[in-house]
Scaffold this motif. Structure first.
Motif, PDB file in Angstrom:
ATOM      1  N   GLY A   1       0.826  -1.210   0.000  1.00 24.92           N
ATOM      2  CA  GLY A   1       0.000   0.000   0.000  1.00 24.92           C
ATOM      3  C   GLY A   1       0.856   1.254   0.000  1.00 24.92           C
ATOM      4  N   VAL A   2       1.948   1.205   0.734  1.00 32.10           N
ATOM      5  CA  VAL A   2       2.866   2.348   0.774  1.00 32.10           C
ATOM      6  C   VAL A   2       3.549   2.516  -0.580  1.00 32.10           C
ATOM      7  CG1 VAL A   2       4.988   3.245   1.816  1.00 32.10           C
ATOM      8  CG2 VAL A   2       3.239   2.170   3.258  1.00 32.10           C
ATOM      9  N   ALA A   3       3.990   1.398  -1.149  1.00 29.23           N
ATOM     10  CA  ALA A   3       4.658   1.454  -2.445  1.00 29.23           C
ATOM     11  C   ALA A   3       3.719   2.009  -3.524  1.00 29.23           C
ATOM     12  CB  ALA A   3       5.149   0.069  -2.836  1.00 29.23           C
ATOM     13  N   ARG A   4       2.453   1.587  -3.467  1.00 25.58           N
ATOM     14  CA  ARG A   4       1.471   2.086  -4.446  1.00 25.58           C
ATOM     15  C   ARG A   4       1.316   3.590  -4.309  1.00 25.58           C
ATOM     16  NH1 ARG A   4      -3.783   3.610  -4.585  1.00 25.58           N
ATOM     17  NH2 ARG A   4      -4.986   3.116  -6.502  1.00 25.58           N
ATOM     18  N   ALA A   5       1.187   4.070  -3.080  1.00 21.47           N
ATOM     19  CA  ALA A   5       1.021   5.509  -2.857  1.00 21.47           C
ATOM     20  C   ALA A   5       2.242   6.282  -3.348  1.00 21.47           C
ATOM     21  CB  ALA A   5       0.778   5.779  -1.371  1.00 21.47           C
ATOM     22  N   GLN A   6       3.427   5.709  -3.153  1.00 22.91           N
ATOM     23  CA  GLN A   6       4.643   6.367  -3.620  1.00 22.91           C
ATOM     24  C   GLN A   6       4.684   6.454  -5.143  1.00 22.91           C
ATOM     25  OE1 GLN A   6       7.586   3.873  -1.742  1.00 22.91           O
ATOM     26  NE2 GLN A   6       7.667   5.124   0.125  1.00 22.91           N
ATOM     27  N   MET A   7       4.239   5.400  -5.815  1.00 23.06           N
ATOM     28  CA  MET A   7       4.211   5.414  -7.276  1.00 23.06           C
ATOM     29  C   MET A   7       3.267   6.486  -7.796  1.00 23.06           C
ATOM     30  SD  MET A   7       4.307   1.408  -8.462  1.00 23.06           S
ATOM     31  CE  MET A   7       4.444   1.879 -10.201  1.00 23.06           C
ATOM     32  N   ILE A   8       2.091   6.577  -7.197  1.00 20.72           N
ATOM     33  CA  ILE A   8       1.108   7.558  -7.640  1.00 20.72           C
ATOM     34  C   ILE A   8       1.615   8.972  -7.361  1.00 20.72           C
ATOM     35  CG2 ILE A   8      -1.220   8.445  -7.245  1.00 20.72           C
ATOM     36  CD1 ILE A   8      -2.054   5.519  -6.676  1.00 20.72           C
TER      37      ILE A   8
ATOM     38  N   MET B   1       1.551  -3.568  -8.350  1.00 24.06           N
ATOM     39  CA  MET B   1       1.443  -4.170  -7.025  1.00 24.06           C
ATOM     40  C   MET B   1       0.940  -5.610  -7.103  1.00 24.06           C
ATOM     41  SD  MET B   1       2.765  -1.979  -5.076  1.00 24.06           S
ATOM     42  CE  MET B   1       3.749  -1.461  -6.493  1.00 24.06           C
ATOM     43  N   ARG B   2       0.086  -5.901  -8.071  1.00 24.56           N
ATOM     44  CA  ARG B   2      -0.339  -7.291  -8.267  1.00 24.56           C
ATOM     45  C   ARG B   2       0.863  -8.166  -8.612  1.00 24.56           C
ATOM     46  NH1 ARG B   2      -5.017  -4.996 -10.640  1.00 24.56           N
ATOM     47  NH2 ARG B   2      -4.132  -5.143 -12.745  1.00 24.56           N
ATOM     48  N   GLY B   3       1.742  -7.627  -9.420  1.00 30.38           N
ATOM     49  CA  GLY B   3       2.947  -8.367  -9.768  1.00 30.38           C
ATOM     50  C   GLY B   3       3.841  -8.608  -8.566  1.00 30.38           C
ATOM     51  N   GLN B   4       3.997  -7.603  -7.725  1.00 30.28           N
ATOM     52  CA  GLN B   4       4.822  -7.765  -6.530  1.00 30.28           C
ATOM     53  C   GLN B   4       4.213  -8.791  -5.567  1.00 30.28           C
ATOM     54  OE1 GLN B   4       7.870  -6.179  -6.210  1.00 30.28           O
ATOM     55  NE2 GLN B   4       7.421  -5.516  -8.294  1.00 30.28           N
ATOM     56  N   ARG B   5       2.896  -8.749  -5.423  1.00 29.89           N
ATOM     57  CA  ARG B   5       2.215  -9.709  -4.549  1.00 29.89           C
ATOM     58  C   ARG B   5       2.361 -11.139  -5.091  1.00 29.89           C
ATOM     59  NH1 ARG B   5      -2.127  -7.340  -4.506  1.00 29.89           N
ATOM     60  NH2 ARG B   5      -1.855  -6.196  -2.558  1.00 29.89           N
ATOM     61  N   PHE B   6       2.272 -11.282  -6.397  1.00 24.01           N
ATOM     62  CA  PHE B   6       2.428 -12.588  -7.042  1.00 24.01           C
ATOM     63  C   PHE B   6       3.802 -13.180  -6.719  1.00 24.01           C
ATOM     64  CE2 PHE B   6       3.654 -15.117 -10.827  1.00 24.01           C
ATOM     65  CZ  PHE B   6       2.621 -16.030 -10.845  1.00 24.01           C
ATOM     66  N   ILE B   7       4.824 -12.361  -6.804  1.00 21.29           N
ATOM     67  CA  ILE B   7       6.180 -12.826  -6.483  1.00 21.29           C
ATOM     68  C   ILE B   7       6.293 -13.167  -4.999  1.00 21.29           C
ATOM     69  CG2 ILE B   7       8.608 -12.138  -6.380  1.00 21.29           C
ATOM     70  CD1 ILE B   7       7.938 -10.260  -8.807  1.00 21.29           C
ATOM     71  N   ALA B   8       5.758 -12.295  -4.148  1.00 22.39           N
ATOM     72  CA  ALA B   8       5.844 -12.512  -2.700  1.00 22.39           C
ATOM     73  C   ALA B   8       5.187 -13.816  -2.285  1.00 22.39           C
ATOM     74  CB  ALA B   8       5.209 -11.338  -1.957  1.00 22.39           C
ATOM     75  N   GLU B   9       4.147 -14.200  -3.004  1.00 24.39           N
ATOM     76  CA  GLU B   9       3.417 -15.428  -2.676  1.00 24.39           C
ATOM     77  C   GLU B   9       4.011 -16.665  -3.355  1.00 24.39           C
ATOM     78  OE1 GLU B   9      -0.538 -14.396  -3.822  1.00 24.39           O
ATOM     79  OE2 GLU B   9      -0.918 -13.186  -2.004  1.00 24.39           O
ATOM     80  N   GLY B  10       5.161 -16.499  -3.984  1.00 20.84           N
ATOM     81  CA  GLY B  10       5.847 -17.642  -4.593  1.00 20.84           C
ATOM     82  C   GLY B  10       5.408 -17.980  -5.997  1.00 20.84           C
ATOM     83  N   GLY B  11       4.644 -17.096  -6.629  1.00 20.18           N
ATOM     84  CA  GLY B  11       4.105 -17.399  -7.955  1.00 20.18           C
ATOM     85  C   GLY B  11       5.136 -17.488  -9.066  1.00 20.18           C
ATOM     86  N   ASN B  12       6.294 -16.855  -8.862  1.00 15.88           N
ATOM     87  CA  ASN B  12       7.325 -16.891  -9.910  1.00 15.88           C
ATOM     88  C   ASN B  12       8.542 -17.705  -9.471  1.00 15.88           C
ATOM     89  OD1 ASN B  12       8.060 -16.196 -12.564  1.00 15.88           O
ATOM     90  ND2 ASN B  12       9.388 -14.549 -11.842  1.00 15.88           N
ATOM     91  N   ALA B  13       8.349 -18.588  -8.520  1.00 20.54           N
ATOM     92  CA  ALA B  13       9.460 -19.418  -8.017  1.00 20.54           C
ATOM     93  C   ALA B  13       9.632 -20.642  -8.904  1.00 20.54           C
ATOM     94  CB  ALA B  13       9.199 -19.826  -6.569  1.00 20.54           C
ATOM     95  N   ARG B  14      10.215 -20.434 -10.058  1.00 14.72           N
ATOM     96  CA  ARG B  14      10.421 -21.546 -10.987  1.00 14.72           C
ATOM     97  C   ARG B  14      11.810 -21.458 -11.608  1.00 14.72           C
ATOM     98  NH1 ARG B  14       6.084 -20.552 -15.673  1.00 14.72           N
ATOM     99  NH2 ARG B  14       4.845 -19.739 -13.944  1.00 14.72           N
TER     100      ARG B  14
END
Length: 284
Positions: free
Chosen positions: A219-226, A239-252
């Motif tokens: 949320g802070v990062a989003r506000a900083q971008m805007i 932010m969706r992309g960052q959350r995807f990575i944080a949740e292990g979605g790109n761990a391949r």
């Protein structure tokens, strides 16, 4: 003759250099040819200007398709592939993105999918490259590290198969110059899964200096971008992309670099050591 689009960017510049070193005839396409210094025939090309695409494609045998990330990729890909088809270009290699065609909810894959489909349906021999996160993405930490400021971490312990862009360029070159990779879709990753803290730790060792890291809520990062002028819709997608990575979605990890090049992919540590100067450290 091989046409390289996006020829002044991270990957394009390296592809042009490698092709020239191999003795290939290279045509480099950019919107601003006057400012480009490349070992190639530099031509003006704009994906939204069909006449410029026709001029850039005329007489070439292969095209490397590279575009800056954004929703315009579909339009640009289809315009280039129409020119490729019209001029009977024999081979096309497209730089796509990891996860394209998968139900990840991320925009980048959607941006590239129409172009991938059109490429496969065309007459040209094709190869698709889907790289993971670039090692060079961490260059934006350089000024922070030199100033003693903490590196922001938006992805927690989420890990990715971080890849050296030089490996991507080398795979592109063999796909452009040999028939062995026709009809292949390569998911290109480095040899190890790394989180942001992992990369920071590697930089600490390579640079021999203390580097701080701080977790930044999305949320802070989003506000900083805007606040920095980014469109809120763009910030939401990021932010969706960052959350995807944080949740292990790109761990391949894949062995596709080794399959294409006959050697293992470079490590992030190797990349970092080769780019010490960018972080304010003299080369070893």
């Amino acid at each position: 003759m091989i046409l390289v689009t996006g020829a002044t960017g991270t990957i394009g510049t390296e592809v042009v250099r490698l092709l020239a070193e191999r003795g290939e005839r290279v045509r480099a396409m950019t919107r601003n040819p006057q400012g480009a210094s490349l070992p190639a025939e530099v031509v003006r090309g704009d994906f939204d200007d069909r006449d410029s695409l026709d001029s850039a494609v005329a007489g070439v045998d292969a095209v490397f398709m590279l575009d800056a990330p954004g929703p315009w990729i579909e339009r640009h890909d289809l315009a280039m592939l129409d020119a490729v088809q019209s001029h009977g270009v024999a081979r096309a290699v497209k730089l796509s993105a990891i996860g394209t065609g998968e139900d990840t909810g991320l925009r980048a894959g959607g941006w590239h999918l129409p172009g991938e489909r059109a490429l496969r349906a065309g007459d040209a021999s094709w190869t698709i490259l889907r790289p993971s996160s670039f090692a060079t993405n961490t260059l934006h930490w350089a000024s922070m590290i030199q100033a003693g400021q903490p590196v922001p971490n938006l992805t927690g312990k989420g890990a990715q198969g971080v890849i050296d862009p030089r490996d991507i360029a080398e795979v592109a070159v063999v796909a452009l110059t040999t028939p062995d990779h026709a009809g292949r879709t390569y998911t290109l990753t480095g040899p190890e899964l790394l989180s942001t803290p992992d990369q920071v730790e590697i930089l600490r060792r390579v640079l021999g200096r203390s580097i701080k890291i701080v977790d930044v809520p999305l949320g802070v990062a989003r506000a900083q971008m805007i606040a920095a002028g980014r469109d809120p819709d763009f910030a939401d997608g990021a932010m969706r992309g960052q959350r995807f990575i944080a949740e292990g979605g790109n761990a391949r990890l894949t062995g596709d670099v080794a399959s294409a090049l006959g050697r293992t992919a470079r490590t992030y540590a190797t990349w970092a050591d080769d780019h010490r100067a960018a972080f304010g450290q003299p080369n070893a």
